[in-house]
Design a protein around this motif. Structure first.
Motif, short mmCIF file in Angstrom:
data_model
loop_
_atom_site.label_atom_id
_atom_site.label_comp_id
_atom_site.label_asym_id
_atom_site.label_seq_id
_atom_site.Cartn_x
_atom_site.Cartn_y
_atom_site.Cartn_z
N ALA A 199 54.57 86.85 58.40
CA ALA A 199 53.91 86.71 59.70
C ALA A 199 53.95 87.97 60.57
N PRO A 200 55.08 88.72 60.64
CA PRO A 200 55.09 89.91 61.50
C PRO A 200 54.13 91.01 61.05
N LEU A 201 53.67 90.93 59.80
CA LEU A 201 52.72 91.91 59.29
C LEU A 201 51.28 91.41 59.38
N LEU A 202 51.11 90.15 59.80
CA LEU A 202 49.79 89.54 59.85
C LEU A 202 49.33 89.20 61.26
N TYR A 203 50.29 88.97 62.16
CA TYR A 203 49.96 88.52 63.51
C TYR A 203 50.69 89.36 64.54
N THR A 204 50.15 89.38 65.75
CA THR A 204 50.76 90.17 66.81
C THR A 204 52.01 89.47 67.35
N PRO A 205 52.91 90.21 67.98
CA PRO A 205 54.12 89.58 68.55
C PRO A 205 53.79 88.48 69.55
N GLY A 206 52.75 88.69 70.36
CA GLY A 206 52.38 87.67 71.33
C GLY A 206 51.91 86.39 70.66
N GLN A 207 51.15 86.52 69.58
CA GLN A 207 50.69 85.33 68.85
C GLN A 207 51.87 84.57 68.25
N LEU A 208 52.83 85.31 67.69
CA LEU A 208 53.99 84.66 67.09
C LEU A 208 54.84 83.97 68.16
N ALA A 209 55.01 84.63 69.30
CA ALA A 209 55.80 84.03 70.38
C ALA A 209 55.15 82.76 70.90
N LEU A 210 53.85 82.82 71.14
CA LEU A 210 53.14 81.63 71.63
C LEU A 210 53.18 80.49 70.61
N ALA A 211 53.04 80.85 69.33
CA ALA A 211 53.09 79.83 68.29
C ALA A 211 54.47 79.16 68.26
N ALA A 212 55.52 79.96 68.40
CA ALA A 212 56.88 79.42 68.41
C ALA A 212 57.10 78.51 69.61
N LEU A 213 56.63 78.93 70.76
CA LEU A 213 56.77 78.11 71.96
C LEU A 213 55.95 76.82 71.85
N HIS A 214 54.76 76.95 71.28
CA HIS A 214 53.89 75.79 71.13
C HIS A 214 54.52 74.74 70.23
N LYS A 215 55.04 75.17 69.08
CA LYS A 215 55.66 74.23 68.15
C LYS A 215 56.96 73.66 68.72
N SER A 216 57.72 74.48 69.41
CA SER A 216 58.96 73.99 70.02
C SER A 216 58.65 72.96 71.10
N ASN A 217 57.60 73.22 71.85
CA ASN A 217 57.22 72.27 72.90
C ASN A 217 56.71 70.95 72.32
N ASP A 218 56.09 71.01 71.14
CA ASP A 218 55.66 69.78 70.48
C ASP A 218 56.84 68.83 70.29
N LEU A 219 58.00 69.43 70.02
CA LEU A 219 59.20 68.62 69.78
C LEU A 219 59.89 68.22 71.09
N LEU A 220 59.96 69.17 72.03
CA LEU A 220 60.74 68.95 73.25
C LEU A 220 59.93 68.31 74.38
N ARG A 221 58.61 68.49 74.35
CA ARG A 221 57.74 67.91 75.38
C ARG A 221 58.14 68.35 76.79
N VAL A 222 58.28 69.65 76.97
CA VAL A 222 58.67 70.18 78.28
C VAL A 222 57.46 70.29 79.21
N VAL A 223 56.34 70.81 78.67
CA VAL A 223 55.14 70.99 79.49
C VAL A 223 53.92 70.54 78.69
N ASN A 224 52.80 70.45 79.38
CA ASN A 224 51.51 70.25 78.71
C ASN A 224 51.06 71.63 78.23
N PHE A 225 51.34 71.94 76.96
CA PHE A 225 51.15 73.31 76.49
C PHE A 225 49.67 73.66 76.35
#
Length: 258
Positions: A199-225
């Motif tokens: 992934a770090p060779l295919l996607y930008t750091p911002g994309q990876l960070a947002l993807a990680a937050l998005h998936k984590s939020n799917d589990l934790l339900r903190v905000v409407n992502f």
């Protein structure tokens, strides 16, 4: 302040999947041919000028007669992942910041885009990458003459930026900002796993960070992502629909299962 958008990382070190496979296959084939020709794959490096030379064949070596079989493409991939995990373990043992760990792993990945693990032992390269990341971090040094770039942008810093932004989003009535610390830690754990993939060779750091937050939020339900993504894209005047980003997130997480 350094900007990823104008960085050599974005220009030179974000690839398509087929580019990675071609590079790895070429390095693997070169090492296999060297083994068949010389009976060994280890390269010699001149300590004075850094030049690399291939080994001389042993006097009694007959080309193609080596009893040692070369590693397959898949075996090389497993070897790289093993030592990337070791980088994480070493950095954790010394309590290094995530930035140093990420930089070391990216160096390691970049090195083995050009070389086979049969040519340079990954144990040595692993330790060299950790050492180099410790020395280079926060120092803007160029090594372009080595066909290498030392400044690395990692998803961890992007996570911190998004968490700060999410705090404002939550304070505007869009979620409990008190749980953002929990979301942040979950996203960091997901990025740790991403760093062991392509992934770090295919996607930008911002994309990876947002993807990680998005998936984590799917589990934790903190905000409407999805709503948060809409606010980001509207501020950036981006034509990227939320659905397209969700698809990108799925592609990133497919790498974790391969």
């Amino acid at each position: 302040m350094a900007d990823f958008r104008t960085s050599t990382q974005r220009e030179r070190w974000i690839f398509q999947s087929h580019d990675l496979m071609e590079r790895w296959a070429a390095a693997n084939q070169r090492a296999a041919q060297t083994l068949a020709q010389y009976g060994t794959t280890r390269l010699s490096v001149d300590l004075l000028d850094g030049s690399v030379s291939y080994p001389e064949p042993a006097p009694d070596h007959v080309e193609g007669s080596s009893g040692v079989k070369p590693l397959s493409y898949e075996e090389e991939q497993l070897t790289r992942v093993f030592y990337e995990q070791k980088i994480q373990e070493v950095c954790a043992a010394f309590k290094f910041p995530h930035k140093i760990q990420a930089t070391a792993i990216i160096y390691f990945k970049r090195f083995y885009l050009q070389w086979s693990v049969m040519e340079h032992h990954p144990k040595h390269i692993m330790l060299t990458c950790v050492y180099a990341s410790c020395k280079v971090e926060e120092n803007h040094v160029s090594a372009e003459e080595l066909d290498f770039d030392l400044i690395v942008y990692a998803p961890y810093r992007s996570i911190e930026g998004f968490i700060d932004d999410l705090e404002d989003f939550c304070r505007a009535g869009n979620g409990p900002f008190q749980r953002l610390k929990e979301l942040r830690q979950a996203a960091i754990s997901r990025v740790d796993k991403m760093m062991l993939t392509d992934a770090p060779l295919l996607y930008t750091p911002g994309q990876l960070a947002l993807a990680a937050l998005h998936k984590s939020n799917d589990l934790l339900r903190v905000v409407n992502f999805e709503r948060y993504l809409e606010t980001i894209f509207s501020r950036q005047h981006s034509d990227c629909p939320v659905e397209q980003f969700v698809q990108l997130t799925s592609l990133i997480y497919l790498l974790l299962r391969t």
